[in-house]
Design a protein around this motif. Structure first.
Motif, short mmCIF file in Angstrom:
data_model
loop_
_atom_site.label_atom_id
_atom_site.label_comp_id
_atom_site.label_asym_id
_atom_site.label_seq_id
_atom_site.Cartn_x
_atom_site.Cartn_y
_atom_site.Cartn_z
N GLY A 198 4.29 4.05 -10.16
CA GLY A 198 5.11 4.72 -9.01
C GLY A 198 6.26 3.70 -8.59
N GLN A 250 9.90 3.47 -3.11
CA GLN A 250 10.08 2.51 -2.29
C GLN A 250 9.12 1.48 -2.23
N ALA A 251 7.72 1.59 -2.16
CA ALA A 251 6.84 0.77 -2.32
C ALA A 251 6.63 0.14 -3.57
N ALA A 300 6.89 8.43 -12.75
CA ALA A 300 6.96 9.57 -13.34
C ALA A 300 8.46 10.42 -13.30
N GLU A 301 9.21 10.03 -12.25
CA GLU A 301 10.44 10.58 -12.10
C GLU A 301 11.36 9.88 -13.36
N ARG A 310 14.38 8.40 0.11
CA ARG A 310 14.38 9.56 0.37
C ARG A 310 14.60 10.02 1.66
N LYS A 339 18.72 14.93 5.10
CA LYS A 339 19.79 14.28 5.98
C LYS A 339 21.15 14.37 5.32
N VAL A 357 1.56 7.79 -15.48
CA VAL A 357 0.26 7.19 -15.92
C VAL A 357 -0.85 8.27 -15.65
N THR A 388 2.00 5.69 -5.75
CA THR A 388 2.13 7.00 -6.37
C THR A 388 2.70 8.02 -5.33
N ARG A 407 10.88 17.09 -1.35
CA ARG A 407 10.34 15.78 -1.62
C ARG A 407 11.10 14.83 -2.70
N ASP A 467 3.06 5.67 0.89
CA ASP A 467 2.51 7.06 1.31
C ASP A 467 1.12 7.55 0.67
N SER A 527 6.01 6.44 6.11
CA SER A 527 7.54 5.87 6.63
C SER A 527 7.97 5.11 5.65
N VAL A 528 9.14 4.67 5.57
CA VAL A 528 9.69 3.63 4.82
C VAL A 528 9.13 2.28 5.25
N PHE A 550 9.54 4.57 12.99
CA PHE A 550 9.90 5.80 12.35
C PHE A 550 11.20 6.00 12.99
N TRP A 551 12.01 6.96 12.12
CA TRP A 551 13.29 7.47 12.75
C TRP A 551 13.52 8.89 12.19
C1 LIG Z 1 12.67 14.59 2.80
C2 LIG Z 1 12.16 13.42 3.22
C3 LIG Z 1 12.78 12.79 4.51
C4 LIG Z 1 12.42 11.44 4.95
N1 LIG Z 1 12.63 10.83 6.07
C5 LIG Z 1 12.16 9.60 6.51
C6 LIG Z 1 12.72 8.93 7.57
O1 LIG Z 1 13.74 9.49 8.24
N2 LIG Z 1 12.28 7.67 8.10
C7 LIG Z 1 11.04 7.42 7.48
O2 LIG Z 1 10.77 6.35 7.87
N3 LIG Z 1 10.43 7.95 6.47
C8 LIG Z 1 11.22 8.92 5.82
N4 LIG Z 1 10.50 9.77 4.92
C9 LIG Z 1 9.36 9.17 4.14
C10 LIG Z 1 9.27 8.11 3.35
O3 LIG Z 1 10.42 8.49 2.45
C11 LIG Z 1 8.21 7.72 2.28
O4 LIG Z 1 7.19 7.42 3.29
C12 LIG Z 1 8.56 6.72 1.57
O5 LIG Z 1 9.34 7.25 0.52
C13 LIG Z 1 7.28 6.30 0.78
O6 LIG Z 1 7.45 5.43 -0.56
P1 LIG Z 1 6.71 5.54 -1.49
O7 LIG Z 1 7.03 4.63 -2.51
O8 LIG Z 1 5.21 5.43 -0.99
O9 LIG Z 1 6.22 7.18 -2.08
P2 LIG Z 1 7.47 7.68 -3.05
O10 LIG Z 1 8.92 7.33 -2.59
O11 LIG Z 1 7.00 8.97 -3.14
O12 LIG Z 1 7.26 7.24 -4.48
C14 LIG Z 1 6.26 7.28 -5.35
C15 LIG Z 1 6.69 7.85 -6.82
O13 LIG Z 1 5.37 7.48 -7.31
C16 LIG Z 1 5.69 8.61 -8.53
N5 LIG Z 1 4.29 8.87 -9.03
C17 LIG Z 1 3.28 9.59 -8.69
N6 LIG Z 1 2.22 9.56 -9.53
C18 LIG Z 1 2.74 8.84 -10.63
C19 LIG Z 1 1.94 8.63 -11.76
N7 LIG Z 1 0.55 8.91 -12.02
N8 LIG Z 1 2.56 7.81 -12.73
C20 LIG Z 1 3.74 7.41 -12.51
N9 LIG Z 1 4.56 7.64 -11.31
C21 LIG Z 1 3.81 8.14 -10.44
C22 LIG Z 1 6.23 9.69 -7.71
O14 LIG Z 1 6.85 10.51 -8.79
C23 LIG Z 1 7.24 8.92 -7.07
O15 LIG Z 1 8.50 8.84 -7.52
C24 LIG Z 1 11.12 10.98 4.30
C25 LIG Z 1 10.68 11.50 3.13
C26 LIG Z 1 11.21 12.77 2.74
C27 LIG Z 1 10.47 13.21 1.50
#
Ligand SMILES: Cc1cc2nc3c(=O)[nH]c(=O)nc-3n(C[C@H](O)[C@H](O)[C@H](O)COP(=O)(O)OP(=O)(O)OC[C@H]3O[C@@H](n4cnc5c(N)ncnc54)[C@H](O)[C@@H]3O)c2cc1C
Length: 410
Positions: free
Chosen positions: A9, A12-13, A35-36, A43, A48, A81, A108, A129, A277, A293-294, A321-322
Protein backbone atom coordinates in the motif's frame (compact mmCIF):
# COMPACT_ATOMS: atom_id res chain seq x y z
CA UNK A 1 13.74 -15.42 4.82
CA UNK A 2 14.51 -12.17 3.01
CA UNK A 3 15.98 -9.14 4.71
CA UNK A 4 13.48 -6.72 3.18
CA UNK A 5 10.69 -4.90 4.90
CA UNK A 6 7.84 -5.09 2.42
CA UNK A 7 5.11 -2.48 2.66
CA UNK A 8 1.79 -3.22 0.95
CA UNK A 9 0.00 0.00 0.00
CA UNK A 10 1.51 3.29 -1.18
CA UNK A 11 -0.69 5.79 0.63
CA UNK A 12 -0.05 8.06 3.59
CA UNK A 13 0.65 5.18 5.96
CA UNK A 14 2.84 3.13 3.60
CA UNK A 15 5.04 6.06 2.66
CA UNK A 16 5.39 7.19 6.28
CA UNK A 17 6.50 3.71 7.38
CA UNK A 18 9.26 3.74 4.75
CA UNK A 19 10.48 7.22 5.62
CA UNK A 20 10.33 6.56 9.36
CA UNK A 21 12.27 3.29 8.93
CA UNK A 22 15.12 5.17 7.26
CA UNK A 23 14.95 7.93 9.88
CA UNK A 24 15.12 5.23 12.59
CA UNK A 25 18.26 3.74 11.03
CA UNK A 26 16.93 0.75 9.08
CA UNK A 27 19.74 -0.14 6.65
CA UNK A 28 18.34 -3.07 4.68
CA UNK A 29 15.91 -3.14 1.78
CA UNK A 30 12.57 -1.36 1.91
CA UNK A 31 10.05 -2.16 -0.80
CA UNK A 32 6.63 -0.54 -1.30
CA UNK A 33 4.03 -2.15 -3.54
CA UNK A 34 1.15 0.14 -4.50
CA UNK A 35 -1.98 -0.89 -6.39
CA UNK A 36 -2.46 2.63 -7.79
CA UNK A 37 -0.29 3.95 -10.61
CA UNK A 38 0.53 7.15 -8.68
CA UNK A 39 3.20 8.03 -6.17
CA UNK A 40 1.65 8.43 -2.69
CA UNK A 41 -0.73 11.41 -2.60
CA UNK A 42 -2.81 13.41 -0.13
CA UNK A 43 -6.47 12.36 -0.10
CA UNK A 44 -8.01 15.21 1.98
CA UNK A 45 -7.87 17.74 -0.93
CA UNK A 46 -9.84 15.29 -3.11
CA UNK A 47 -13.07 16.52 -1.49
CA UNK A 48 -11.79 20.06 -0.88
CA UNK A 49 -9.27 22.15 -2.87
CA UNK A 50 -8.63 19.67 -5.69
CA UNK A 51 -12.35 19.08 -6.24
CA UNK A 52 -12.94 22.82 -6.35
CA UNK A 53 -10.05 23.31 -8.78
CA UNK A 54 -8.08 25.41 -6.25
CA UNK A 55 -5.35 22.81 -5.59
CA UNK A 56 -3.42 21.61 -8.66
CA UNK A 57 -2.74 17.88 -9.05
CA UNK A 58 1.01 18.47 -8.63
CA UNK A 59 0.41 19.60 -5.05
CA UNK A 60 -1.28 16.33 -4.11
CA UNK A 61 1.93 14.28 -4.19
CA UNK A 62 3.16 13.79 -0.63
CA UNK A 63 6.92 13.80 -1.44
CA UNK A 64 9.01 14.86 -4.42
CA UNK A 65 10.01 12.28 -7.08
CA UNK A 66 13.62 11.97 -5.86
CA UNK A 67 12.64 10.71 -2.41
CA UNK A 68 12.70 7.03 -3.34
CA UNK A 69 16.22 7.14 -4.81
CA UNK A 70 17.55 9.35 -2.06
CA UNK A 71 16.21 7.11 0.69
CA UNK A 72 16.91 3.85 -1.17
CA UNK A 73 13.25 2.85 -1.18
CA UNK A 74 12.14 0.54 -3.97
CA UNK A 75 8.72 1.82 -5.03
CA UNK A 76 6.64 -0.38 -7.31
CA UNK A 77 3.55 1.46 -8.56
CA UNK A 78 0.62 -0.37 -10.13
CA UNK A 79 1.65 -3.65 -8.47
CA UNK A 80 -1.12 -5.01 -6.24
CA UNK A 81 -0.15 -7.74 -3.80
CA UNK A 82 -2.65 -10.57 -4.09
CA UNK A 83 -1.72 -12.89 -1.22
CA UNK A 84 0.49 -13.31 1.83
CA UNK A 85 1.99 -16.57 3.00
CA UNK A 86 2.93 -15.94 6.63
CA UNK A 87 4.45 -19.41 6.98
CA UNK A 88 7.11 -18.99 4.27
CA UNK A 89 7.24 -15.19 4.84
CA UNK A 90 6.43 -14.37 1.23
CA UNK A 91 4.01 -12.20 -0.64
CA UNK A 92 2.54 -12.99 -4.02
CA UNK A 93 2.11 -10.29 -6.65
CA UNK A 94 -0.58 -9.88 -9.29
CA UNK A 95 1.57 -11.69 -11.90
CA UNK A 96 2.09 -14.69 -9.61
CA UNK A 97 5.69 -13.82 -8.74
CA UNK A 98 6.71 -14.09 -5.10
CA UNK A 99 9.02 -12.15 -2.87
CA UNK A 100 10.40 -12.87 0.59
CA UNK A 101 10.16 -10.50 3.52
CA UNK A 102 11.61 -10.38 7.00
CA UNK A 103 8.79 -8.10 8.10
CA UNK A 104 5.64 -7.04 6.34
CA UNK A 105 3.58 -3.89 6.84
CA UNK A 106 -0.01 -3.77 5.63
CA UNK A 107 -1.02 -0.23 4.70
CA UNK A 108 -3.83 -1.05 2.30
CA UNK A 109 -6.27 1.67 3.37
CA UNK A 110 -10.02 1.45 2.94
CA UNK A 111 -12.57 1.76 0.15
CA UNK A 112 -16.01 3.36 -0.04
CA UNK A 113 -18.87 1.25 1.30
CA UNK A 114 -21.20 0.31 -1.53
CA UNK A 115 -24.81 1.36 -1.52
CA UNK A 116 -26.76 -1.88 -1.45
CA UNK A 117 -29.81 -0.84 -3.47
CA UNK A 118 -31.09 -1.38 -7.00
CA UNK A 119 -29.55 1.06 -9.45
CA UNK A 120 -26.38 1.69 -7.43
CA UNK A 121 -24.26 0.78 -10.49
CA UNK A 122 -25.91 3.20 -12.92
CA UNK A 123 -23.76 5.76 -14.69
CA UNK A 124 -23.21 9.05 -12.78
CA UNK A 125 -23.49 7.25 -9.44
CA UNK A 126 -20.08 7.79 -7.92
CA UNK A 127 -18.14 7.56 -4.69
CA UNK A 128 -14.92 9.33 -3.73
CA UNK A 129 -11.64 7.72 -2.73
CA UNK A 130 -9.06 8.22 -5.47
CA UNK A 131 -7.62 11.02 -7.52
CA UNK A 132 -9.53 9.69 -10.53
CA UNK A 133 -12.83 9.70 -8.56
CA UNK A 134 -12.27 13.33 -7.60
CA UNK A 135 -11.38 14.34 -11.16
CA UNK A 136 -14.53 12.61 -12.45
CA UNK A 137 -16.78 14.28 -9.89
CA UNK A 138 -15.13 17.65 -10.58
CA UNK A 139 -15.86 17.32 -14.32
CA UNK A 140 -19.42 16.19 -13.72
CA UNK A 141 -20.12 19.06 -11.33
CA UNK A 142 -19.46 21.45 -14.24
CA UNK A 143 -22.42 19.95 -16.14
CA UNK A 144 -24.77 18.72 -13.43
CA UNK A 145 -27.89 20.63 -12.43
CA UNK A 146 -29.24 18.34 -9.74
CA UNK A 147 -26.77 16.66 -7.42
CA UNK A 148 -27.99 14.21 -4.81
CA UNK A 149 -25.52 13.35 -2.05
CA UNK A 150 -26.35 10.15 -0.20
CA UNK A 151 -24.89 10.32 3.30
CA UNK A 152 -24.29 13.36 5.49
CA UNK A 153 -20.81 12.41 6.68
CA UNK A 154 -17.63 14.40 6.11
CA UNK A 155 -17.01 13.38 2.51
CA UNK A 156 -20.65 13.81 1.51
CA UNK A 157 -20.84 17.25 3.09
CA UNK A 158 -17.57 18.44 1.58
CA UNK A 159 -18.79 17.35 -1.86
CA UNK A 160 -22.16 19.04 -1.20
CA UNK A 161 -20.32 22.29 -0.41
CA UNK A 162 -18.24 22.01 -3.60
CA UNK A 163 -21.38 21.28 -5.66
CA UNK A 164 -23.15 24.38 -4.30
CA UNK A 165 -20.08 26.45 -5.07
CA UNK A 166 -20.28 25.20 -8.66
CA UNK A 167 -23.92 26.35 -8.80
CA UNK A 168 -25.60 22.93 -8.69
CA UNK A 169 -28.85 22.33 -6.89
CA UNK A 170 -27.94 20.00 -3.98
CA UNK A 171 -29.99 17.58 -1.90
CA UNK A 172 -28.33 15.66 0.93
CA UNK A 173 -30.15 12.48 1.95
CA UNK A 174 -29.17 11.40 5.44
CA UNK A 175 -30.46 8.14 6.91
CA UNK A 176 -30.12 9.31 10.54
CA UNK A 177 -31.88 12.22 12.24
CA UNK A 178 -28.78 14.44 12.12
CA UNK A 179 -25.61 15.02 10.07
CA UNK A 180 -22.25 13.53 11.11
CA UNK A 181 -24.14 11.38 13.63
CA UNK A 182 -21.37 8.79 14.01
CA UNK A 183 -18.62 11.26 14.84
CA UNK A 184 -19.93 14.61 16.07
CA UNK A 185 -22.01 15.97 18.94
CA UNK A 186 -25.60 17.10 18.22
CA UNK A 187 -24.48 20.74 18.55
CA UNK A 188 -21.90 20.32 15.78
CA UNK A 189 -24.44 18.40 13.66
CA UNK A 190 -26.92 21.28 14.02
CA UNK A 191 -24.25 23.84 13.18
CA UNK A 192 -23.40 22.08 9.92
CA UNK A 193 -27.07 21.51 9.02
CA UNK A 194 -27.62 25.27 9.31
CA UNK A 195 -24.42 26.07 7.42
CA UNK A 196 -25.40 23.89 4.46
CA UNK A 197 -29.01 25.11 4.48
CA UNK A 198 -27.81 28.73 4.55
CA UNK A 199 -25.75 27.93 1.44
CA UNK A 200 -28.79 26.59 -0.37
CA UNK A 201 -28.53 22.81 0.10
CA UNK A 202 -31.66 20.89 1.02
CA UNK A 203 -31.02 18.33 3.75
CA UNK A 204 -33.49 15.52 4.27
CA UNK A 205 -33.14 13.49 7.47
CA UNK A 206 -34.35 9.92 8.11
CA UNK A 207 -34.11 9.39 4.35
CA UNK A 208 -33.66 5.71 3.55
CA UNK A 209 -32.73 5.38 -0.11
CA UNK A 210 -34.69 2.48 -1.60
CA UNK A 211 -33.57 2.55 -5.24
CA UNK A 212 -31.96 4.59 -7.98
CA UNK A 213 -33.79 4.78 -11.28
CA UNK A 214 -32.08 5.42 -14.60
CA UNK A 215 -32.73 5.95 -18.28
CA UNK A 216 -30.45 4.34 -20.84
CA UNK A 217 -28.14 3.30 -18.03
CA UNK A 218 -27.77 6.80 -16.57
CA UNK A 219 -29.22 7.75 -13.19
CA UNK A 220 -32.26 10.04 -13.28
CA UNK A 221 -33.94 9.81 -9.86
CA UNK A 222 -33.27 8.69 -6.33
CA UNK A 223 -36.19 7.18 -4.46
CA UNK A 224 -36.59 6.87 -0.71
CA UNK A 225 -38.54 4.29 1.30
CA UNK A 226 -41.24 6.82 2.22
CA UNK A 227 -42.15 7.23 -1.45
CA UNK A 228 -40.31 10.45 -2.24
CA UNK A 229 -38.37 10.82 -5.46
CA UNK A 230 -35.57 13.27 -6.21
CA UNK A 231 -34.28 14.19 -9.67
CA UNK A 232 -30.55 13.65 -10.09
CA UNK A 233 -28.02 13.91 -12.88
CA UNK A 234 -25.18 13.13 -10.46
CA UNK A 235 -25.41 10.99 -7.32
CA UNK A 236 -22.49 10.99 -4.91
CA UNK A 237 -22.54 8.13 -2.43
CA UNK A 238 -20.78 8.82 0.87
CA UNK A 239 -22.00 6.11 3.21
CA UNK A 240 -18.75 5.24 4.93
CA UNK A 241 -15.75 3.07 4.16
CA UNK A 242 -14.65 -0.51 4.76
CA UNK A 243 -11.14 -1.64 5.54
CA UNK A 244 -9.08 -3.36 2.85
CA UNK A 245 -8.23 -6.23 5.21
CA UNK A 246 -8.80 -9.19 2.86
CA UNK A 247 -5.08 -10.03 2.54
CA UNK A 248 -4.80 -10.19 6.33
CA UNK A 249 -7.99 -12.21 6.76
CA UNK A 250 -6.95 -14.78 4.17
CA UNK A 251 -3.57 -15.06 5.87
CA UNK A 252 -5.32 -15.89 9.16
CA UNK A 253 -4.52 -12.64 11.01
CA UNK A 254 -6.92 -11.40 13.67
CA UNK A 255 -9.32 -8.95 11.99
CA UNK A 256 -12.41 -7.20 13.24
CA UNK A 257 -13.62 -4.70 10.62
CA UNK A 258 -9.89 -4.04 10.08
CA UNK A 259 -6.55 -5.67 10.90
CA UNK A 260 -6.42 -5.73 14.69
CA UNK A 261 -3.22 -4.06 15.94
CA UNK A 262 -1.84 -2.91 19.27
CA UNK A 263 -0.52 0.58 20.06
CA UNK A 264 2.78 -0.34 18.35
CA UNK A 265 0.96 -1.42 15.17
CA UNK A 266 1.70 -5.13 15.69
CA UNK A 267 -0.80 -7.58 14.23
CA UNK A 268 -1.47 -11.05 15.62
CA UNK A 269 1.48 -12.32 13.49
CA UNK A 270 4.87 -11.30 14.95
CA UNK A 271 6.30 -10.55 11.47
CA UNK A 272 3.36 -8.49 10.25
CA UNK A 273 2.47 -4.91 11.19
CA UNK A 274 -0.36 -2.74 9.93
CA UNK A 275 -1.03 1.00 9.82
CA UNK A 276 -3.69 3.45 8.67
CA UNK A 277 -7.27 3.03 7.54
CA UNK A 278 -6.99 -0.77 7.23
CA UNK A 279 -6.48 -1.24 10.99
CA UNK A 280 -8.64 -1.50 14.11
CA UNK A 281 -7.13 -0.64 17.49
CA UNK A 282 -8.30 -0.25 21.09
CA UNK A 283 -8.53 3.39 22.08
CA UNK A 284 -8.33 4.84 25.59
CA UNK A 285 -12.01 4.03 26.23
CA UNK A 286 -11.33 0.34 25.53
CA UNK A 287 -13.43 0.22 22.36
CA UNK A 288 -11.96 -1.39 19.25
CA UNK A 289 -12.06 1.46 16.73
CA UNK A 290 -11.12 1.97 13.12
CA UNK A 291 -10.01 5.55 12.61
CA UNK A 292 -9.79 7.08 9.16
CA UNK A 293 -7.53 10.09 9.47
CA UNK A 294 -4.18 11.38 8.35
CA UNK A 295 -3.02 11.57 11.98
CA UNK A 296 -3.89 7.92 12.56
CA UNK A 297 -2.07 6.81 9.39
CA UNK A 298 1.06 8.83 10.21
CA UNK A 299 1.25 7.92 13.90
CA UNK A 300 0.60 4.20 13.41
CA UNK A 301 3.20 4.18 10.63
CA UNK A 302 5.80 5.76 12.93
CA UNK A 303 4.95 3.29 15.69
CA UNK A 304 5.37 0.40 13.26
CA UNK A 305 8.76 1.68 12.08
CA UNK A 306 9.92 2.10 15.68
CA UNK A 307 8.84 -1.44 16.59
CA UNK A 308 10.58 -2.80 13.47
CA UNK A 309 13.82 -1.16 14.56
CA UNK A 310 13.52 -2.54 18.08
CA UNK A 311 12.03 0.45 19.91
CA UNK A 312 8.68 1.03 21.58
CA UNK A 313 6.78 4.09 20.37
CA UNK A 314 3.20 3.39 21.35
CA UNK A 315 0.60 5.60 19.70
CA UNK A 316 -1.59 6.87 22.49
CA UNK A 317 -2.16 10.51 21.54
CA UNK A 318 -5.74 11.76 21.39
CA UNK A 319 -7.23 11.36 17.91
CA UNK A 320 -7.69 14.51 15.83
CA UNK A 321 -9.29 15.33 12.51
CA UNK A 322 -10.36 18.29 10.40
CA UNK A 323 -12.89 19.16 7.74
CA UNK A 324 -13.40 22.25 5.54
CA UNK A 325 -16.89 23.17 4.37
CA UNK A 326 -18.10 26.52 2.99
CA UNK A 327 -15.02 28.32 4.31
CA UNK A 328 -15.49 26.92 7.82
CA UNK A 329 -12.73 24.85 9.39
CA UNK A 330 -13.84 22.21 11.87
CA UNK A 331 -11.09 20.63 13.96
CA UNK A 332 -11.84 17.81 16.36
CA UNK A 333 -9.64 16.43 19.13
CA UNK A 334 -10.52 13.49 21.35
CA UNK A 335 -14.16 12.46 21.25
CA UNK A 336 -17.45 13.95 22.37
CA UNK A 337 -19.13 10.54 22.64
CA UNK A 338 -20.11 9.75 26.26
CA UNK A 339 -19.71 13.37 27.42
CA UNK A 340 -21.91 14.35 30.36
CA UNK A 341 -21.09 18.07 30.22
CA UNK A 342 -20.28 20.50 27.41
CA UNK A 343 -19.31 24.16 27.46
CA UNK A 344 -19.04 26.73 24.71
CA UNK A 345 -16.33 29.32 24.21
CA UNK A 346 -16.88 31.93 21.52
CA UNK A 347 -19.82 32.61 19.26
CA UNK A 348 -21.87 30.28 17.08
CA UNK A 349 -23.30 33.24 15.18
CA UNK A 350 -19.80 34.44 14.28
CA UNK A 351 -18.77 30.89 13.28
CA UNK A 352 -15.93 31.16 15.74
CA UNK A 353 -16.26 28.89 18.74
CA UNK A 354 -15.05 25.83 20.59
CA UNK A 355 -17.06 23.16 22.37
CA UNK A 356 -15.32 21.43 25.26
CA UNK A 357 -16.70 18.04 26.34
CA UNK A 358 -16.17 16.56 29.80
CA UNK A 359 -17.07 13.26 31.39
CA UNK A 360 -17.08 13.00 35.19
CA UNK A 361 -15.14 16.27 35.24
CA UNK A 362 -12.44 15.02 32.86
CA UNK A 363 -11.84 16.60 29.47
CA UNK A 364 -12.51 14.02 26.73
CA UNK A 365 -12.90 16.04 23.55
CA UNK A 366 -12.90 19.48 21.94
CA UNK A 367 -14.45 20.58 18.64
CA UNK A 368 -13.41 23.95 17.29
CA UNK A 369 -14.83 26.05 14.49
CA UNK A 370 -12.31 28.47 12.97
CA UNK A 371 -10.25 28.44 16.19
CA UNK A 372 -6.98 26.64 15.39
CA UNK A 373 -5.36 27.98 18.57
CA UNK A 374 -7.96 26.28 20.76
CA UNK A 375 -7.54 23.07 18.77
CA UNK A 376 -3.77 22.94 19.32
CA UNK A 377 -4.24 23.71 23.00
CA UNK A 378 -6.94 21.05 23.31
CA UNK A 379 -4.61 18.41 21.90
CA UNK A 380 -1.98 19.31 24.49
CA UNK A 381 -4.50 19.26 27.34
CA UNK A 382 -5.85 15.88 26.25
CA UNK A 383 -2.41 14.36 25.76
CA UNK A 384 -1.30 15.53 29.22
CA UNK A 385 -4.54 14.47 30.90
CA UNK A 386 -5.27 18.05 31.95
CA UNK A 387 -8.85 19.24 32.42
CA UNK A 388 -10.27 22.70 32.88
CA UNK A 389 -13.44 22.85 34.99
CA UNK A 390 -16.68 23.57 33.17
CA UNK A 391 -16.65 27.05 34.77
CA UNK A 392 -13.12 27.74 33.49
CA UNK A 393 -14.10 26.72 29.96
CA UNK A 394 -17.24 28.85 30.03
CA UNK A 395 -15.29 31.93 31.18
CA UNK A 396 -13.64 33.47 28.07
CA UNK A 397 -11.38 35.48 30.38
CA UNK A 398 -9.88 32.35 31.90
CA UNK A 399 -6.59 31.57 30.16
CA UNK A 400 -6.74 27.84 29.40
CA UNK A 401 -3.03 27.87 28.53
CA UNK A 402 -2.28 28.47 32.20
CA UNK A 403 -3.29 24.84 32.82
CA UNK A 404 -0.32 23.70 30.76
CA UNK A 405 2.02 25.79 32.89
CA UNK A 406 0.79 24.09 36.07
CA UNK A 407 0.94 20.70 34.34
CA UNK A 408 -1.11 19.18 37.16
CA UNK A 409 -2.95 16.13 35.84
CA UNK A 410 -6.67 16.36 36.47
C1 LIG B 1 -12.01 12.35 -0.04
C2 LIG B 1 -11.29 12.15 1.26
C3 LIG B 1 -11.13 13.23 2.12
C4 LIG B 1 -10.48 13.06 3.34
N1 LIG B 1 -10.33 14.13 4.17
C5 LIG B 1 -9.65 13.99 5.34
C6 LIG B 1 -9.44 15.10 6.20
O1 LIG B 1 -9.89 16.21 5.95
N2 LIG B 1 -8.70 14.91 7.33
C7 LIG B 1 -8.18 13.68 7.66
O2 LIG B 1 -7.52 13.54 8.70
N3 LIG B 1 -8.40 12.60 6.86
C8 LIG B 1 -9.11 12.73 5.72
N4 LIG B 1 -9.31 11.65 4.91
C9 LIG B 1 -8.84 10.33 5.35
C10 LIG B 1 -7.37 10.14 5.04
O3 LIG B 1 -7.09 10.58 3.75
C11 LIG B 1 -7.04 8.67 5.23
O4 LIG B 1 -7.30 8.35 6.58
C12 LIG B 1 -5.61 8.35 4.87
O5 LIG B 1 -5.37 8.62 3.50
C13 LIG B 1 -5.32 6.89 5.15
O6 LIG B 1 -4.07 6.55 4.64
P1 LIG B 1 -3.74 5.02 4.35
O7 LIG B 1 -2.34 5.01 3.88
O8 LIG B 1 -4.15 4.17 5.47
O9 LIG B 1 -4.72 4.62 3.15
P2 LIG B 1 -4.74 5.08 1.64
O10 LIG B 1 -4.35 6.51 1.52
O11 LIG B 1 -6.07 4.68 1.11
O12 LIG B 1 -3.62 4.19 0.93
C14 LIG B 1 -3.77 2.81 0.80
C15 LIG B 1 -3.20 2.40 -0.54
O13 LIG B 1 -3.06 0.99 -0.55
C16 LIG B 1 -3.38 0.52 -1.85
N5 LIG B 1 -3.69 -0.92 -1.78
C17 LIG B 1 -4.79 -1.52 -1.32
N6 LIG B 1 -4.69 -2.87 -1.44
C18 LIG B 1 -3.49 -3.12 -1.98
C19 LIG B 1 -2.79 -4.30 -2.35
N7 LIG B 1 -3.33 -5.52 -2.19
N8 LIG B 1 -1.56 -4.18 -2.90
C20 LIG B 1 -0.98 -2.96 -3.08
N9 LIG B 1 -1.60 -1.81 -2.75
C21 LIG B 1 -2.83 -1.88 -2.20
C22 LIG B 1 -4.56 1.38 -2.22
O14 LIG B 1 -4.77 1.37 -3.62
C23 LIG B 1 -4.11 2.75 -1.72
O15 LIG B 1 -3.37 3.43 -2.69
C24 LIG B 1 -9.97 11.78 3.69
C25 LIG B 1 -10.13 10.70 2.82
C26 LIG B 1 -10.80 10.87 1.61
C27 LIG B 1 -10.96 9.70 0.69
Amino acid sequence: MGDAVIIVGAGQAGLTVAEALRADGWQDEIVIYGAEKHAPYHRPPLSKGYLLGDTPAAQLTIRGPDLFDKKRIEFCAGRPVRAIDPTSLRIELDDGSRRAYCSLVLATGSRPRELAVEGARLDRVVSLRTLEDSATIGTQLQKAENVVVIGGGFIGLEVAAAARKKGCSVIVLEAMDRLLARVASPAISDFFARLHSDHGARIIFNAKVSRLVGEAGVVRTVETADGQSFPADLVVVGVGAVANDELARHAGLACDRGVVVDDCSRSSDPSIFAAGDCTARRLADGALSRLESVQNAVEQAKSAAAALTGRERPFRAAPWFWSDQHGVKLQMAGSSANADQAALRGSLADKNFSLFYLRSGKLIGVDTINRPGDHMLARKLLDHGLSPTIEEVSDEHFDLKSLLATGVPA
